[in-house]
Design a protein around this motif. Structure first.
Motif, mmCIF file in Angstrom:
data_model
loop_
_atom_site.group_PDB
_atom_site.id
_atom_site.type_symbol
_atom_site.label_atom_id
_atom_site.label_comp_id
_atom_site.label_asym_id
_atom_site.label_seq_id
_atom_site.Cartn_x
_atom_site.Cartn_y
_atom_site.Cartn_z
ATOM 1 N N ASP A 86 41.405 38.084 37.591
ATOM 2 C CA ASP A 86 40.725 37.748 38.837
ATOM 3 C C ASP A 86 41.274 38.621 39.946
ATOM 4 N N ASP A 87 40.383 39.332 40.604
ATOM 5 C CA ASP A 87 40.784 40.053 41.796
ATOM 6 C C ASP A 87 40.586 39.082 42.954
ATOM 7 N N ASP A 128 40.263 39.055 46.029
ATOM 8 C CA ASP A 128 39.269 39.309 47.084
ATOM 9 C C ASP A 128 37.872 39.517 46.520
ATOM 10 N N GLU A 129 37.827 39.693 45.225
ATOM 11 C CA GLU A 129 36.545 40.050 44.650
ATOM 12 C C GLU A 129 36.239 39.116 43.498
ATOM 13 N N ASP A 130 35.420 39.610 42.609
ATOM 14 C CA ASP A 130 35.104 38.844 41.429
ATOM 15 C C ASP A 130 36.081 39.205 40.312
ATOM 16 N N TRP A 131 35.846 38.617 39.174
ATOM 17 C CA TRP A 131 36.636 38.969 38.005
ATOM 18 C C TRP A 131 36.325 40.392 37.596
ATOM 19 N N VAL A 132 37.351 41.094 37.161
ATOM 20 C CA VAL A 132 37.150 42.486 36.757
ATOM 21 C C VAL A 132 37.820 42.725 35.414
ATOM 22 N N CYS A 133 37.280 43.717 34.721
ATOM 23 C CA CYS A 133 37.898 44.153 33.479
ATOM 24 C C CYS A 133 39.072 45.040 33.845
ATOM 25 N N VAL A 134 40.261 44.693 33.375
ATOM 26 C CA VAL A 134 41.434 45.485 33.747
ATOM 27 C C VAL A 134 41.843 46.454 32.641
#
Lengths: 374, 618
Positions: free
Chosen positions: A219-220, A222-228
């Protein structure tokens, strides 16, 4: 059969009842309850307990040796017909043990809770588990376009992840009163997503796909979930994922007949550490990583698949001077479901039962096993 | 000028992807044919040098020369039409790859090349309409490559010059006046719904609240295919593109002495799904066999056109700094429209959001409606800027008179669908859904009524309106917009500054040509590199640049009130003229009896989900 292995796998129960292939088994993390799901669209629940006759003397559910296999009894306690219009492919318990999620080929996810109190309070720790109160659908989550293949609750129970043949992974936040909010729709995979698995303590999600890759998400704030990160290396479909109980390692099982173990090398970075080859002769469909009853170490990893074989490894930190995890096959069993494919394997995580696991097969059977010293 | 927005099929990136389950059946022509012995292959497929496929009868020794005539049977290519796509529930939205071939910049060029000269009776007047988000995208791109920032107004002049001089368009408009009409209609519809709903509670027939925005074709298509229960909530107001279509074909064309089918109307939009919208049967005139918008191209396709024609958008054109013509009746020299009253007000600004300010237009209208009573607006952003709630409350009593939200992106859209379904008591979803959740929902409904509102507290009023857009960031971030100039080759350092070898750490970097989508591939590689650059949407930073460009430079700001008043006057005149002409049409051509269709309204059609899919066994 390698008779020189230090442990053997003993069947403690063969549970009939599904009239089509059984897809997955899941142990309730809080209550003595096992759930299974099937192409017959139902979920079945079994309570287990340590037989008084056997345990009376020691009062110890972890009696060892051959007697162990006779010490535990499983009995069917309830069935949820679900109402899904197609196969129930996947099930997952919330950490509280009070909620069960079902993922179906009808693209929906059911969230099931037991009818609330008829005054009998919480069921006791060993009191026959599920009881007889009906399980009812508290919520239906829609959004997937096609077959849902996997469901998983995060360690804290705040989040539910689902994956589907529509190539997406969805993350839902669990709200009070069986309400859910969609937190992310992750369209990172290029093919069918087979499985999702949450890190055992952090909010990190892994997914495995027909595109041969594993993806990790965070989970970022400030943002949405992202693929890391994307983990590539498997030569074919990645069917299953299992985090080590400590959370440092992630194991993956593939159609390429290998099991890989990835080690965490940074906050959001994993790298290949170990590859186990030659353990199976056909697709590996399922793996599970439990604490085991070995002497410390990283626990026991078990695998199964199309060849019907069950393998159990004891995993230890890398020996001095090596970077690679030490893995030792401690038990193995062929034809666990006769000639049938085995679709799922899962360790019981409850204290005292770390040597117990269950399997689900194409024969519609659910079996429970213990790993005991040979 | 170095754009990176070259259009290929793989660039298609509106949010909701085509499905695997396209159910377009392969047509089987059941020719009568004698039955051969079972198992014997009777024909084989042959491919000739031109790539055509032929079905060839196999040599049958048992039947020598009984079939002397041409044994080769040319096979037709399987084709999927737009209407197939619209009717199929296999994809959750458009099969964009189909659209790209039917509505493309090459299609525009082909039309212009084949259009007979104006003197000919078969000549069609080519008209170009440009969306303000497209202008903002172009302006941001041009500005990023030059020292002086370029405004959307200048871009409009330059694109107009390009369209006229290099392509041969006779009229060029921007769509903000059409949006002005759409906003007026939208406001009117909201009050109709609110007052209709208030009278008998059920709001039957006239639509329901909350009203949901209707401008985003991605959202419309998704709702039609996956959430038919949302359709009654979606405003029936046409999108600005389709209002523009009506303006061009039903109002401007007659002014030019043309029939609707004698005008070829091209729209430039920030979004691929706008192509699908233009193709809807609802916007097709059977009478004239023409669409309100004949062809839609995206910002990226317009840029590609300019590149193919060697047009440099960074070079200023004459008159580009001249003030906008104030009056709709004055000529517009810079746009080169020689007459008359066929000019429309240009670049009207509607304060609010860069996705069209639908919510803000309603907030304004409600504020005015409550008028002598002062109201206070409060805004609450939830998690990201893509979901914000607006509440309008009376200053004296604190009573909420209007509650709206802006909701961008597929994720937020899911939650709005769930929330609207819950608040309005509509069963969300398909098939067995309701049956399964039935009991509990009813019970929870009771509990919610008791505590007024799911969140408790002051949420005593549900949503009245939601500005729904499928793209995160809204329309400035549409799938058809230009991408930022490709970031320099992938950063080989990790966030802490250490060099990395991706292959060693098991990271798969897509190969350039095997990547699913050129830049997209690079972008997803970036995701692995740097979590602060999320998603395959191009960078969020770039969306902000386009957003700034959208609101940039309003020299005529002081006159905005005048211009809007003037636009209002014109809008009223146009509406009544179109109504009048429709009456004429309807009486001359035996139109369906009864109701006149409102010129700026449309309708929606639920698509039955009949996808069986292959029996998936794993």
């Amino acid at each position: 059969m390698s008779s020189d292995l230090p442990y053997t796998i003993r069947c403690i129960a063969t549970l009939e009842g599904h009239h089509d292939r059984a897809w997955q088994v899941a142990w309730n993390p809080a209550k003595p309850l096992l759930a299974s799901c099937s192409a017959d669209k139902s979920v079945r629940m079994y309570a287990y307990s340590t037989k008084p006759s056997v345990s009376a003397g020691s009062d110890d559910p972890s009696a060892v040796g051959a007697g162990r296999a006779d010490a535990i009894a499983l009995t069917h306690v309830s069935t949820i017909p679900t109402g899904h219009t197609k196969t129930v492919r996947s099930i997952a318990w919330a950490p509280s043990g009070r909620t069960l999620a079902t993922g179906s080929f009808d693209a929906n996810i059911g969230v099931w809770e037991q009818e609330e109190g008829d005054g009998d309070g919480e069921d006791g720790e060993n009191g026959g588990g599920g009881g007889t109160r009906e399980w009812e659908c508290a919520t239906l989550l829609e959004g997937h376009e096609t077959e849902c293949k996997g469901v998983a609750y995060s360690a804290g129970g705040e989040l539910l992840a689902t994956c589907s043949r529509d190539k997406t992974v969805w993350i839902w936040e669990v709200h009070p009163d069986s309400d859910f909010e969609c937190m992310g729709v992750l369209m990172e995979h290029t093919q069918d997503v087979k499985c999702v698995a949450w890190h055992p303590s952090e909010q990190i999600l892994a997914s495995a796909s027909y595109d041969d890759t594993i993806k990790l998400y965070a989970d970022d704030p400030d943002e949405d979930w992202v693929c890391v990160q994307t983990l590539a290396g498997h030569q074919s479909t990645v069917w299953a994922l299992a985090w080590s109980p400590c959370g440092t390692y992630l194991a993956s099982a593939s159609d390429d007949l290998t099991i890989k173990v990835w080690k965490r090398a940074g906050e959001h970075r994993w790298e290949g550490n170990l590859e186990i080859k030659g353990a199976h002769t056909r697709s590996i469909y399922s793996i599970s990583w439990g604490k085991g009853k070995g002497d410390g170490g990283l626990g026991w990893l078990t695998s199964t698949g199309s060849d019907g074989k069950i393998n159990v490894w004891d995993i230890q930190e890398p020996p001095e001077g090596s970077k690679e995890l030490e893995h030792k096959l401690i038990a193995s069993l062929s034809s666990s479901h006769d000639i049938n494919d085995v679709n799922s394997v899962a360790w019981c995580a409850r204290a005292g039962y770390e040597d117990m696991f269950a399997t689900a097969g194409d024969d519609g059977l659910v079996k429970a096993w213990v790993v005991v010293p040979a | 000028m170095a754009f990176s927005g070259a259009l290929t099929l793989t660039d298609l990136n509106d949010f909701i992807t085509p499905s695997q389950a396209c159910i377009k059946p392969v047509e089987q022509l059941n020719k009568p044919e004698e039955i051969l012995e079972p198992g014997a292959a009777s024909t084989e497929i042959r491919i000739d040098s031109s790539g055509s496929y032929y079905e060839v009868a196999k040599n049958e020794p048992s039947r020598p020369s009984t079939v002397p005539q041409n044994p080769e049977n040319k096979l037709q290519q399987a084709q999927i039409s737009l209407n197939d796509c619209l009717a199929c529930s296999g994809c959750i939205t458009s099969a964009e790859s189909v659209l790209i071939t039917l509505q493309s910049h090459t299609e525009v060029l082909a039309f212009l090349a084949s259009n007979p000269p104006p003197a000919s009776a078969a000549h069609k007047v080519p008209v170009l309409s440009i969306a303000p988000q497209t202008l903002a995208s172009l302006a941001a791109s041009v500005s990023s490559g030059s020292r002086a920032p370029v405004a959307p107004r200048q871009i409009l002049r330059r694109v107009a010059a390009f369209a006229r001089e290099a392509l041969g368009f006779e009229r060029v408009y921007d769509t903000t006046f059409a949006r002005h009409l759409a906003l007026r209609e939208h406001v009117q519809e909201y009050f109709e719904r609110r007052d209709g709903a208030g009278q008998d509670g059920s709001g039957s027939g006239s639509g329901k609240l909350p009203m949901l925005a209707s401008a985003c074709p991605g959202w419309i298509c998704y709702a039609e295919k996956a959430h038919a229960e949302m359709l009654p909530f979606i405003a029936r107001t046409k999108s600005p593109q389709q209002v523009m279509g009506t303006l061009v074909k039903a109002w401007l064309a007659p002014k030019w002495g043309k029939r609707p089918d004698e005008v070829y109307h091209v729209a430039v939009m920030p979004c691929y799904d706008k192509k699908l919208e233009a193709s809807r049967q609802d916007f097709y005139s059977e009478l004239y066999a023409t669409r309100d918008v004949d062809c839609v191209i995206t910002t990226g396709e317009l840029e590609l056109l300019m590149r193919e024609k060697g047009w440099d958008l960074s070079v200023p054109v004459e008159h580009e700094d001249e003030p906008l013509p104030l009056s709709s009746s004055s000529s517009s020299p810079s746009l080169g429209t020689p007459d008359d009253d066929a000019a429309l007000p240009e670049l009207l600004t509607h304060p609010g959001t860069s996705s069209g300010s639908y919510l803000h237009a309603l907030i304004d209208a409600v504020t005015r409606a409550v008028a002598p009573e002062p109201v206070a607006l409060s805004v609450k952003t939830v998690r990201t800027a893509d979901y914000a709630e607006y509440a309008l409350a009376r200053r004296d009593t604190g009573t909420v008179v209007f509650r709206g939200a802006t909701c961008y992106g597929f994720r937020n859209l899911q939650n709005v669908v769930r929330r609207v379904g819950r608040e309005a008591g509509v069963r969300v979803g398909r098939g067995a859904a309701g049956r399964m959740a039935g009991a509990r929902v009813r019970r929870r409904g009771g509990a919610a009524a008791a505590t007024t509102g799911s969140g408790g507290g002051e949420e005593d009023r549900g949503l009245d309106y939601v500005e729904v857009m499928a793209c995160p960031g809204g329309c400035v971030n549409g799938g058809g917009q230009l991408r930022p100039i490709a970031e320099a080759a992938q950063d080989a350092k990790d966030p802490e500054g250490f060099a990395r070898s991706w292959a060693d750490s098991g990271v798969h970097l897509p190969e350039t040509n095997a990547a699913p989508a050129g830049e997209e591939g690079a972008a997803s590689g970036d995701v692995a590199l740097a979590p602060q650059q999320p998603a395959s949407w191009g960078s969020k930073e770039w969306t902000k640049v386009v957003e700034r460009s959208y609101w940039q430079d309003l020299p005529a700001w002081a006159q905005a009130e005048d211009r809007l008043a003037e636009a209002d006057a014109l809008a009223a005149r146009i509406t009544s003229e179109i109504y009048a002409s429709q009456l004429v049409q309807a009486s001359s051509a035996d139109a369906p009896e009864g109701i006149q269709p409102a010129p700026f309204r449309t309708q929606y059609h639920a698509v039955e989900s009949d996808v069986v899919g292959l029996a998936v066994k794993w």
